[in-house]
Scaffold this motif. Sequence first.
Motif, short mmCIF file in Angstrom:
data_model
loop_
_atom_site.label_atom_id
_atom_site.label_comp_id
_atom_site.label_asym_id
_atom_site.label_seq_id
_atom_site.Cartn_x
_atom_site.Cartn_y
_atom_site.Cartn_z
N GLN A 259 -14.32 69.92 -10.43
CA GLN A 259 -12.81 70.06 -10.83
C GLN A 259 -12.38 71.43 -10.58
O GLN A 259 -10.92 71.64 -10.58
CB GLN A 259 -12.94 69.68 -12.44
CG GLN A 259 -11.69 69.62 -12.93
CD GLN A 259 -11.84 68.85 -14.44
OE1 GLN A 259 -12.84 69.30 -15.11
NE2 GLN A 259 -10.75 68.80 -15.03
N SER A 260 -13.10 72.19 -10.84
CA SER A 260 -12.89 73.79 -10.35
C SER A 260 -14.01 74.45 -9.56
O SER A 260 -15.05 74.04 -9.86
CB SER A 260 -12.27 74.65 -11.76
OG SER A 260 -13.59 74.50 -12.48
N LEU A 261 -13.50 75.50 -8.79
CA LEU A 261 -14.35 76.11 -7.87
C LEU A 261 -14.02 77.57 -7.81
O LEU A 261 -12.90 77.90 -7.55
CB LEU A 261 -14.46 75.42 -6.58
CG LEU A 261 -15.30 75.94 -5.53
CD1 LEU A 261 -16.88 75.75 -5.79
CD2 LEU A 261 -15.03 75.26 -4.23
N ILE A 262 -14.88 78.48 -8.04
CA ILE A 262 -14.91 80.04 -7.77
C ILE A 262 -15.82 80.38 -6.70
O ILE A 262 -17.00 80.07 -6.69
CB ILE A 262 -15.10 80.53 -9.29
CG1 ILE A 262 -14.18 80.27 -10.12
CG2 ILE A 262 -14.80 82.26 -8.97
CD1 ILE A 262 -14.46 80.94 -11.49
N VAL A 263 -15.12 80.99 -5.82
CA VAL A 263 -15.72 81.41 -4.44
C VAL A 263 -15.31 82.97 -4.18
O VAL A 263 -14.23 83.14 -4.48
CB VAL A 263 -15.52 80.53 -3.45
CG1 VAL A 263 -16.13 81.06 -2.15
CG2 VAL A 263 -16.00 79.13 -3.68
N ALA B 25 -5.68 77.73 -4.71
CA ALA B 25 -4.71 76.64 -4.86
C ALA B 25 -5.43 75.55 -5.41
O ALA B 25 -6.64 75.37 -5.55
CB ALA B 25 -4.20 76.25 -3.79
N THR B 26 -4.88 74.47 -5.84
CA THR B 26 -5.42 73.17 -6.19
C THR B 26 -5.31 72.21 -4.93
O THR B 26 -4.37 72.06 -3.85
CB THR B 26 -4.57 72.40 -7.26
OG1 THR B 26 -4.66 73.31 -8.40
CG2 THR B 26 -5.30 71.19 -7.57
N TYR B 27 -6.36 71.57 -4.48
CA TYR B 27 -6.73 70.90 -3.30
C TYR B 27 -6.90 69.20 -3.88
O TYR B 27 -7.65 68.99 -4.73
CB TYR B 27 -8.03 71.47 -2.51
CG TYR B 27 -7.57 72.55 -1.92
CD1 TYR B 27 -7.87 73.79 -2.94
CD2 TYR B 27 -7.31 72.66 -0.63
CE1 TYR B 27 -7.47 74.95 -2.07
CE2 TYR B 27 -6.96 73.80 -0.13
CZ TYR B 27 -7.05 75.12 -1.00
OH TYR B 27 -6.92 76.46 -0.11
N PHE B 28 -6.36 68.47 -3.30
CA PHE B 28 -6.47 67.18 -3.43
C PHE B 28 -6.95 66.46 -2.09
O PHE B 28 -6.32 66.20 -1.07
CB PHE B 28 -4.93 66.45 -4.09
CG PHE B 28 -4.50 66.83 -5.14
CD1 PHE B 28 -3.49 68.05 -5.26
CD2 PHE B 28 -4.97 66.37 -6.48
CE1 PHE B 28 -3.04 68.51 -6.57
CE2 PHE B 28 -4.32 66.83 -7.54
CZ PHE B 28 -3.47 67.98 -7.50
N THR C 37 -8.87 69.82 -7.11
CA THR C 37 -10.00 70.87 -7.41
C THR C 37 -9.03 72.03 -7.44
O THR C 37 -8.64 72.61 -6.42
CB THR C 37 -10.99 70.64 -6.35
OG1 THR C 37 -11.87 69.44 -6.25
CG2 THR C 37 -11.87 72.09 -6.51
N ARG C 38 -9.48 72.74 -8.47
CA ARG C 38 -8.50 74.29 -8.42
C ARG C 38 -9.48 75.19 -8.07
O ARG C 38 -10.84 75.52 -8.55
CB ARG C 38 -8.45 74.53 -9.98
CG ARG C 38 -7.46 75.76 -10.23
CD ARG C 38 -7.00 75.95 -11.43
NE ARG C 38 -5.89 75.08 -11.81
CZ ARG C 38 -5.09 74.94 -12.99
NH1 ARG C 38 -5.45 75.79 -13.96
NH2 ARG C 38 -4.32 74.02 -12.96
N LEU C 39 -9.20 75.59 -6.98
CA LEU C 39 -10.17 76.91 -5.99
C LEU C 39 -9.50 78.12 -6.60
O LEU C 39 -8.30 78.31 -6.42
CB LEU C 39 -9.93 76.35 -4.50
CG LEU C 39 -10.58 77.55 -3.56
CD1 LEU C 39 -12.07 77.60 -4.06
CD2 LEU C 39 -10.49 77.28 -2.08
N LYS C 40 -10.35 79.03 -6.70
CA LYS C 40 -10.07 80.36 -7.04
C LYS C 40 -10.81 81.18 -6.00
O LYS C 40 -12.26 81.10 -6.25
CB LYS C 40 -10.26 80.89 -8.33
CG LYS C 40 -9.64 82.20 -8.82
CD LYS C 40 -9.77 82.58 -10.20
CE LYS C 40 -9.27 84.21 -10.57
NZ LYS C 40 -8.01 84.16 -10.20
N VAL C 41 -10.37 81.95 -5.09
CA VAL C 41 -11.15 82.96 -4.46
C VAL C 41 -10.94 84.28 -4.97
O VAL C 41 -9.96 84.93 -4.74
CB VAL C 41 -10.78 82.80 -2.87
CG1 VAL C 41 -11.64 83.65 -1.84
CG2 VAL C 41 -10.67 81.40 -2.46
N LEU C 42 -12.22 84.96 -5.27
CA LEU C 42 -11.99 86.30 -5.65
C LEU C 42 -12.02 87.43 -4.67
O LEU C 42 -12.79 87.23 -3.44
CB LEU C 42 -13.18 86.44 -6.49
CG LEU C 42 -13.54 85.70 -7.55
CD1 LEU C 42 -14.71 85.79 -8.56
CD2 LEU C 42 -12.28 85.66 -8.61
N ALA C 43 -11.19 88.44 -4.83
CA ALA C 43 -11.26 89.21 -3.92
C ALA C 43 -12.20 90.37 -3.73
O ALA C 43 -13.03 90.23 -4.64
CB ALA C 43 -9.84 90.20 -4.01
#
Lengths: 115, 112
Positions: free
Chosen positions: B9-13, B86-89, B106-112
């Motif tokens: 559902q969500s993802l942090i990378v 972003a959110t990916y479908f 899926t809400r993706l957040k990419v950390l700087a």
Amino acid sequence: EAGVTQSPTHLIKTRGQQVTLRCSPISGHTSVYWYQQALGLGLQFLLWYDEGEERNRGNFPPRFSGRQFPNYSSELNVNALELEDSALYLCASSLGTGSSTDTQYFGPGTRLTVL
Amino acid sequence: QQQVKQSPQSLIVQKGGISIINCAYENTAFDYFPWYQQFPGKGPALLIAIRPDVSEKKEGRFTISFNKSAKQFSLHIMDSQPGDSATYFCATTTSGTYKYIFGTGTRLKVLA
């Protein structure tokens, strides 16, 4: 080339009221689709119009209706608004080729809030 | 009812890492599998798509892997960037139905 446009951007209504949302497809596209995106949910298919005719509809009550005009623009009408109708309403258009690869291009959506 | 199940559902990378989003479907009649990317306040935009006659499709940093026997397909984002947040479908459809069936996103957040 202009993309799919929708109006208005935001809308606030009260329960029981009626609302009309508008969509202009990409030039050359004859098919228009409407989707509902409620908070936390994916996109739910509402309606498909092609060449002025309703071709398919999703599992939504009859108070969701619409039409497509000769210039291929479209309106979505929702009668007797309920609180759960609050959502982002997305319009998409495609060439209408009938192929599964007939890509749908989305507009920015209309955010409807029902109080 | 036809469904597409999407996870996570969500993802942090971390920046530079690989983001992987998975989808599973039920109906073997589905014959087109697009992925859409949606930024806040915008409509979904087509990112990449695949037909079931190929097992993998790559476009830049984005790759779709398709497993027909398992009825699964996944999106891989290599060298993930903060701008990918972003959110990916995932979605699927069958020729002639004109109806896209979407995953829940899926809400993706990419950390700087």
